[in-house]
Structure formats: structure tokens, C-alpha cells
Motif scaffolding. Structure first.
Motif, PDB file in Angstrom:
ATOM      1  N   GLU A 185      -6.249   0.387   8.509  1.00  0.00           N
ATOM      2  CA  GLU A 185      -5.286   1.013   9.424  1.00  0.00           C
ATOM      3  C   GLU A 185      -4.549   2.164   8.749  1.00  0.00           C
ATOM      4  OE1 GLU A 185      -2.729  -2.026  11.003  1.00  0.00           O
ATOM      5  OE2 GLU A 185      -4.406  -3.101  11.921  1.00  0.00           O
ATOM      6  N   ARG A 186      -4.165   1.986   7.490  1.00  0.00           N
ATOM      7  CA  ARG A 186      -3.434   3.042   6.769  1.00  0.00           C
ATOM      8  C   ARG A 186      -4.321   4.251   6.489  1.00  0.00           C
ATOM      9  NH1 ARG A 186       1.288   2.005   3.809  1.00  0.00           N
ATOM     10  NH2 ARG A 186       1.257   4.255   3.481  1.00  0.00           N
ATOM     11  N   ILE A 187      -5.608   4.028   6.189  1.00  0.00           N
ATOM     12  CA  ILE A 187      -6.523   5.153   5.956  1.00  0.00           C
ATOM     13  C   ILE A 187      -6.614   6.005   7.213  1.00  0.00           C
ATOM     14  CG2 ILE A 187      -8.938   5.808   5.560  1.00  0.00           C
ATOM     15  CD1 ILE A 187      -9.129   3.300   3.717  1.00  0.00           C
TER      16      ILE A 187
ATOM     17  N   CYS B 178      -5.953   9.709   4.596  1.00  0.00           N
ATOM     18  CA  CYS B 178      -6.163   9.762   3.152  1.00  0.00           C
ATOM     19  C   CYS B 178      -7.647   9.733   2.813  1.00  0.00           C
ATOM     20  CB  CYS B 178      -5.456   8.595   2.465  1.00  0.00           C
ATOM     21  SG  CYS B 178      -3.681   8.818   2.406  1.00  0.00           S
TER      22      CYS B 178
ATOM     23  N   ALA C  93      -4.480   6.064   9.800  1.00  0.00           N
ATOM     24  CA  ALA C  93      -3.177   6.615  10.175  1.00  0.00           C
ATOM     25  C   ALA C  93      -2.775   7.802   9.312  1.00  0.00           C
ATOM     26  CB  ALA C  93      -2.101   5.529  10.102  1.00  0.00           C
ATOM     27  N   THR C  94      -3.126   7.776   8.029  1.00  0.00           N
ATOM     28  CA  THR C  94      -2.687   8.828   7.113  1.00  0.00           C
ATOM     29  C   THR C  94      -3.747   9.897   6.865  1.00  0.00           C
ATOM     30  OG1 THR C  94      -3.451   7.609   5.163  1.00  0.00           O
ATOM     31  CG2 THR C  94      -1.158   7.237   5.882  1.00  0.00           C
TER      32      THR C  94
ATOM     33  N   LYS D 129       1.481   5.452  -0.403  1.00  0.00           N
ATOM     34  CA  LYS D 129       0.809   6.733  -0.193  1.00  0.00           C
ATOM     35  C   LYS D 129       1.321   7.722  -1.222  1.00  0.00           C
ATOM     36  CE  LYS D 129      -0.122  10.209   3.347  1.00  0.00           C
ATOM     37  NZ  LYS D 129       0.293  11.397   2.629  1.00  0.00           N
TER      38      LYS D 129
ATOM     39  N   SER E 260     -13.596   1.533   3.311  1.00  0.00           N
ATOM     40  CA  SER E 260     -12.981   2.825   2.983  1.00  0.00           C
ATOM     41  C   SER E 260     -13.999   3.954   3.088  1.00  0.00           C
ATOM     42  CB  SER E 260     -12.392   2.794   1.572  1.00  0.00           C
ATOM     43  OG  SER E 260     -11.378   1.821   1.485  1.00  0.00           O
TER      44      SER E 260
ATOM     45  N   LEU F  28      -4.145   6.499  -1.267  1.00  0.00           N
ATOM     46  CA  LEU F  28      -3.414   5.246  -1.071  1.00  0.00           C
ATOM     47  C   LEU F  28      -3.564   4.413  -2.335  1.00  0.00           C
ATOM     48  CD1 LEU F  28      -4.464   4.337   2.587  1.00  0.00           C
ATOM     49  CD2 LEU F  28      -2.328   5.371   1.816  1.00  0.00           C
TER      50      LEU F  28
ATOM     51  N   ASP G 185      -4.999  -4.041   6.804  1.00  0.00           N
ATOM     52  CA  ASP G 185      -3.880  -3.125   6.570  1.00  0.00           C
ATOM     53  C   ASP G 185      -4.366  -1.805   5.974  1.00  0.00           C
ATOM     54  OD1 ASP G 185      -2.160  -5.097   7.463  1.00  0.00           O
ATOM     55  OD2 ASP G 185      -1.371  -5.600   5.474  1.00  0.00           O
ATOM     56  N   LEU G 186      -5.266  -1.899   5.014  1.00  0.00           N
ATOM     57  CA  LEU G 186      -5.762  -0.702   4.339  1.00  0.00           C
ATOM     58  C   LEU G 186      -6.567   0.180   5.298  1.00  0.00           C
ATOM     59  CD1 LEU G 186      -5.847   0.854   1.729  1.00  0.00           C
ATOM     60  CD2 LEU G 186      -7.799  -0.522   1.023  1.00  0.00           C
TER      61      LEU G 186
ATOM     62  N   ILE H 248       0.869  -1.173   0.000  1.00  0.00           N
ATOM     63  CA  ILE H 248       0.000   0.000   0.000  1.00  0.00           C
ATOM     64  C   ILE H 248       0.905   1.222   0.000  1.00  0.00           C
ATOM     65  CG2 ILE H 248      -1.786   1.267   1.242  1.00  0.00           C
ATOM     66  CD1 ILE H 248      -2.539  -1.437   2.580  1.00  0.00           C
TER      67      ILE H 248
END
Length: 138
Positions: free
Chosen positions: A35-37, A42, A39-40, A8, A70, A13, A32-33, A6
Motif C-alpha cells: 500500500e505504501r509503495i 517509491c 501511495a508514495t 519514507k 515490490s 521506503l 502495509d508495504l 515503514i
């Protein structure tokens, strides 16, 4: 176990699926996605499926689930790189991919997300965020 990378790019993402998606890989990608959304912060997710020769009902459901997750986290999902045979298969399987927009390539997917974010109401003033009143830009 293989993981799907993934990346950025700005406030988007990029998920490039280059491997066969097993059940466990799909679940890991969803986690994972998400968590990344968060955290960032996005607002867009692009899923590149250019490398997939076939999409079965499992992968179709996985894409829909990722889009739903999402959306709940305030990020729009765009699937890019769909081959004609994949599109035909999805239609034949009756998978409509609700909540997922599509584009021919990553560049168009990024433009689609940018256009969508520009059209929506925005919070111009931090005080508006706290009070919950949106100030729309002209």
C-alpha cells in the motif's frame, strides 16, 4: 498485534525489523508495504534486518515474497544489515533470496538503489510516457 514501521526517505521506503516476525506480522507488513509503495510511488525498498539474530526459512520466504511484490509495483528491494551468522544460515537452508540485492548497511543500500535507477531507461518527456517510447538520457 505489533506492526513494523515503514519510513519514507526520498523515493525509498525503509523497513526496520526490530521485532520477532510472526506469521500475522509478516502478512501485515507485506500488505502495509504494498500500500505504501503505491501511495508514495517509491522506487526502492530497504529492509534492515540488523536486529535479527536468526533468520529461519519463514523469514527468508517472507523477504522473497516482499521483494516479488515490490518488483511488481516497480520498486527494487535491498536487504541490509545481515549478520554473518544469518548469511550462513540462509545458505545452509538453501534460501537464495531471488530478486533481493543485499548491502552491508542502509547507506550502501540507498546508493545501490540510486545507481540502479540511474542506469535504467527513463521517460524524459511526458508525451513519451503516453506513447510508451522511452527516451534514454546520455
Amino acid at each position: 498485534m505489533e506492526r513494523v514501521p515503514i519510513l519514507k526517505i526520498g523515493d525509498i521506503l525503509l523497513v526496520s525489523i526490530q521485532i520477532d516476525m510472526s506469521d500475522q506480522t509478516a502478512v501485515t507488513l507485506q500488505e502495509d508495504l504494498a500500500e505504501r509503495i503505491v501511495a508514495t510511488g517509491c522506487h526502492g525498498v530497504i529492509i534492515d534486518i540488523t536486529a535479527l539474530d536468526i533468520v529461519d526459512s519463514f523469514v527468508g520466504r517472507m523477504l522473497s515474497t516482499i521483494a516479488s511484490i515490490s518488483r511488481v509495483l516497480d520498486a527494487e528491494t535491498v536487504v541490509v544489515g545481515m549478520r554473518p551468522a544469518v548469511a550462513i544460515t540462509l545458505v545452509e537452508l538453501g534460501l537464495s533470496l531471488n530478486g533481493i540485492r543485499t548491502a552491508l548497511n542502509v547507506e550502501r543500500g540507498m546508493e545501490l538503489i540510486a545507481a540502479t535507477r540511474d542506469d535504467g531507461p527513463g521517460y524524459d518527456d511526458p508525451e513519451d510516457v503516453e506513447s510508451g517510447t522511452a527516451a534514454t538520457s546520455p
